[in-house]
Design an enzyme around this catalytic site. Structure first.
Site, mmCIF file in Angstrom:
data_model
loop_
_atom_site.group_PDB
_atom_site.id
_atom_site.type_symbol
_atom_site.label_atom_id
_atom_site.label_comp_id
_atom_site.label_asym_id
_atom_site.label_seq_id
_atom_site.Cartn_x
_atom_site.Cartn_y
_atom_site.Cartn_z
ATOM 1 N N ASP A 23 10.261 82.016 24.067
ATOM 2 C CA ASP A 23 11.145 80.879 24.337
ATOM 3 C C ASP A 23 11.536 80.839 25.808
ATOM 4 O O ASP A 23 11.483 81.858 26.511
ATOM 5 C CB ASP A 23 12.387 80.976 23.460
ATOM 6 C CG ASP A 23 13.070 79.629 23.254
ATOM 7 O OD1 ASP A 23 12.501 78.609 23.661
ATOM 8 O OD2 ASP A 23 14.174 79.604 22.667
ATOM 9 N N GLU A 72 9.437 77.891 30.517
ATOM 10 C CA GLU A 72 9.058 76.916 31.544
ATOM 11 C C GLU A 72 8.870 77.550 32.938
ATOM 12 O O GLU A 72 7.970 77.077 33.640
ATOM 13 C CB GLU A 72 10.096 75.788 31.609
ATOM 14 C CG GLU A 72 10.156 74.900 30.391
ATOM 15 C CD GLU A 72 10.934 75.536 29.242
ATOM 16 O OE1 GLU A 72 10.755 75.092 28.109
ATOM 17 O OE2 GLU A 72 11.706 76.473 29.492
ATOM 18 N N ASP A 76 13.457 70.806 22.186
ATOM 19 C CA ASP A 76 14.739 70.683 21.488
ATOM 20 C C ASP A 76 15.060 69.214 21.197
ATOM 21 O O ASP A 76 15.969 68.608 21.776
ATOM 22 C CB ASP A 76 15.851 71.315 22.318
ATOM 23 C CG ASP A 76 15.681 72.815 22.456
ATOM 24 O OD1 ASP A 76 14.906 73.396 21.670
ATOM 25 O OD2 ASP A 76 16.297 73.405 23.356
#
Length: 794
Positions: A404, A407, A472
């Site tokens: 997670d 990026e 999300d």
């Protein structure tokens, strides 16, 4: 040879009228021919053209004073020994393969690409420096639609937008998002070509934002290299591109089952209770995902511990083993951030594992979870350290990994990595993190397929087994609406497993059972079935009211019944790159209106799926692609292709249709894929007047590269309608190291108008049953492992 040269000379003459644009100051000097490439020397540098195949041409411009850099973070294909020819006249040069060709005009200097005699695209100004950026620009056809640039919500045709290339999460997005967690320097055109800008640093992809028919790639630094990829069909185009950047390895079979996931399970007790509830409610389950609470009591200050927090998870080994006995895999979240308050901070500082500042000290900064450093995965010692953590817990029985915030979520430009600045590696960080885990499995767990759930990646991440999700998303109808668009776009870009948090992730004041149900029903026909959400509203169906639970159970059981079909789709993707979710224009490339359509899509080659994205509606108008008749999957009603129909909606399913001529292999649903078998197999056939075929791929669901190793089986189904009869043939291909099985098969023929006069299996009369009300004919037969079956219905 003479004929070939004559053809090229003719093409030069034809192409001389093709309207090339010019570089403003760059002039032609000379050419150089090599066995594997062709170079054009100019007044301020040189072009380097290198074919990978007859459908892939790589072009680099190397400015004067710079050196050619061969390092690509995306390309895995080696150039083939393709035959090329150079033909030139006074003002033109044609560098040609048997397929794609490059046309260079000398004065004014111009570069254009052709395939099968048709112009694909041409450079406009070529390479140029602008304020703060280096750029490459192209002339566009005024009519072409443009896709690509990674994950966005902008409508299918992204032309008219200037897309930032900087991976960044968009929390709570709905029906519009210009920048998301997975960007790619890649353009796909409705003219059936792809341009991949093979360069990692951040920048922009301008898809004609000024309306002057210009495509422009802008970057802060790096390679001035791009590949032009062409194809004879959409499937062929994606096959070529995924040859270049790598095919997706076949995931483990359990990955196509149901996941239990939320943000997050706070304890072993809560996790066990949730898993047990699926079994109590007879809802299939294959995996449970444990979020950040596995290594800390709270959301903040613990990230980077990367060890079970024993107060909350006192017996993790036993928990993992108990779940495994049930057929449920345990998946853990990890992040690349090591907080200064974590138990591993001193260790990573002492071992110099972090990104640094300009003085070489660990670069620290604040973000939502606390004060942190970022692992520099471009240091060999960091990769080894990080992988050893994965290795430890994989040995413990962890079945897969969730990466997670990759990026990376917060990545200050001042940070420095072993191979460059933060802005130079930002967009490839998630890609190389995925690669780290994938290659670790290859080294230390060569008999286990990895499951790598990642939020961010780059061109070619599919080669390392990435399973990405759409971020999300808002838990709302607005959040559901763009999910098909994102997945279809990513499939065109080689990323076939893009999927959404079913039910929506972010926000939501009260539970909306209709939204939840429709999202889960859509999930049956998306690559991964994974409800996930913030915990104030349960993501798991087991915690909802009886009606919602019953509808979810029905959807999930259908997902499991379709495992043979879905697993075969995944196998095909691993071989050809063809996405599981496909736009309608795949079947009708000449239908211009379909290039804007994302609301209805193909699931594989056989299903037409149209999710419900609005509340309270009772009907929906759906376009049925031409050339085929379509069957309602749930009631067998037929629809003529090439027309739109308004269909009535049902609470217990979304509209799903099957193409005439399809074979759909199915099984009875199982509690988990641990019990999966095709020993008892139902093969649904939807009649057509033409010959048709289908197949089923099978292996042990675990072994990497099972097909290549000969550890597989493929069942082939064929139907040949003739007059008043249908002749079926059932054959198999068995790998050299695979043991096939006997099967009890039930052939189910839909829309069969009358009770058959006779049914024969291998020339012998066989039993059947026909339902006059449903018009369904069922023919059971035994398929011996070492024989083929010929079945005739009169």
């Amino acid at each position: 040879m003479k004929n070939r040269i004559l053809s090229l000379v003719i093409l030069l003459c034809v192409f001389s009228y093709s309207g090339f644009t010019q570089h403003q100051s760059r002039t032609f000097v000379d050419i150089k021919e090599y066995k594997d490439r062709f170079e054009v020397i100019t007044s301020d540098g040189y072009y380097r053209f290198m074919p990978y195949s007859d459908k892939i041409m790589e072009t680099s411009f190397i400015p004067e004073g710079e050196n050619y850099t061969s390092k690509s973070h995306a390309v895995v294909l080696s150039p083939s020994n393709i035959k090329t020819e150079v033909v030139q006249n006074e003002n033109q040069i044609l560098y040609s393969t048997p397929g794609i060709s490059v046309k260079i005009t000398k004065n004014p200097l111009g570069v254009s690409y052709f395939f099968n005699g048709q112009k694909i695209i041409s450079e406009k100004e070529g390479y140029a420096k602008t304020e703060g950026y280096e750029a490459i620009s192209f002339d566009l056809d005024s009519t072409e639609k443009l896709f690509g640039g990674g994950a966005r919500v902008l409508g299918m045709n992204r032309r008219g937008n200037r897309l930032q290339l900087y991976n960044r999460a968009h929390y709570g997005y709905e029906a519009h998002s210009e920048l998301m967690n997975f960007t790619m320097p890649l353009v796909v055109s409705s003219k059936m070509y792809t341009i991949h800008f093979d360069n990692a640093p951040i920048g922009y992809l301008d898809l004609d934002s000024k309306g002057d028919n210009t495509l422009k790639y802008e970057t802060i630094s790096g390679r001035k290299t791009y590949q032009v990829v062409v194809g004879d069909s959409w499937e062929d185009l994606i096959d070529q591109y995924t040859d270049l950047t790598g095919k997706q390895p076949l995931p483990p079979r359990w990955a196509f089952g149901n996941f239990s996931s939320r943000f997050g399970y706070h304890s072993e007790k809560e996790t066990r209770e949730t898993v047990n509830k699926f079994f109590e409610d007879s809802i299939p389950l294959d995996a449970v995902i444990i979020d950040i609470y596995w290594f800390g009591r709270d959301i903040k200050d613990h990230m980077g511990n990367l060890a079970f927090f024993k107060d909350s998870f006192p017996t993790p080994q036993k928990m993992i083993n108990d779940f495994k006995e049930k057929g449920v895999k345990t998946i853990l979240v990890t992040e690349p951030f090591i907080l200064t308050t974590s138990k591993r901070w001193n260790e990573v500082v002492e071992k110099d594992l972090l990104a640094t500042d300009s003085a070489g000290n660990p670069f620290t900064y604040d973000f939502y979870f606390g004060n942190t450093g970022l692992l520099d995965i471009y240091k060999p010692e960091t990769r080894e350290w990080f992988w050893n953590i994965y290795k430890k817990y994989t040995n413990m029985g962890i079945g897969g990994w969730w990466g997670d915030l990759g990026e990376p979520e917060v990545h200050p430009s001042e940070a420095e990595h072993a191979i460059g600045s933060a802005n130079e590696v930002h967009n490839i960080y998630g890609h190389d993190w995925t690669r780290l885990i994938y290659e670790g499995y290859q080294k230390d767990f060569p008999e286990q397929r990895p499951f790598i759930l990642m939020r961010a990646g780059y061109s070619g991440s599919q080669h390392y087994g990435i399973i990405p999700w759409t971020g999300d998303v808002s838990r709302s109808w607005g959040g559901l609406k763009p999910q098909t668009e994102i997945s279809l776009q990513m499939g065109l870009q080689g990323i076939a497993y893009m999927h959404s948090d079913l039910g929506g992730f972010a926000g939501g004041e009260v539970f909306d059972p209709e939204l939840y149900t429709r999202w889960l029903q859509y999930g049956v026909f998306q690559p991964i079935y994974r409800p996930h959400a913030q915990e104030h509203i349960a993501s798991e169906p087991v915690f909802h009211d009886d009606n919602t639970k019953a509808l979810a159970r029905e959807a999930i059981k259908l997902r499991y019944s379709l495992l043979p079909y879905n697993y075969t789709l995944a196998f095909d993707n691993s071989q050809t790159g063809t996405p599981l979710m496909r736009p309608l224009f795949f079947m009708e490339p000449e239908n211009d209106s379909l290039y804007l359509e994302s609301d209805t899509y193909f699931w594989g080659d056989n299903f037409l799926v149209s999710p419900i994205k609005e509340p309270g509606i009772k009907q929906k108008t759906i376009y049925f692609p031409k050339k085929y008749m379509w069957y309602d999957f749930f009631n067998n009603k037929t629809y003529q292709g090439g027309k739109s129909y308004t269909v009535n909606l049902q609470e217990d399913h979304i509209p799903v249709f099957v193409k005439a001529g399809s074979f759909i292999p199915m099984i009875e649903p199982v509690q988990s894929t641990k019990d999966y078998s095709t020993r008892d197999l139902k093969i649904h056939y939807y009649p057509t007047t033409e010959s048709s075929s289908g197949k089923l791929y099978d292996d042990d669901g675990i072994t990497p590269q099972a097909y290549k190793k000969g550890k597989y089986e493929i069942l082939f189904f064929n139907a040949k309608p003739k007059n008043e009869s249908i002749l079926f043939e059932f054959n198999k291909e068995v790998g050299t190291k695979y043991k096939t099985i006997d099967r009890n098969v039930e052939l189910i023929i839909h829309n069969f108008g009358a009770e058959p006069q006779i049914v024969k299996v291998n020339g012998k009369k066989a039993s059947s049953s026909w339902d006059n009300k449903t018009k369904i004919l069922k023919i059971p037969f035994f398929w011996n492992s070492d024989q083929s079956i010929s079945l005739e219905v009169n």
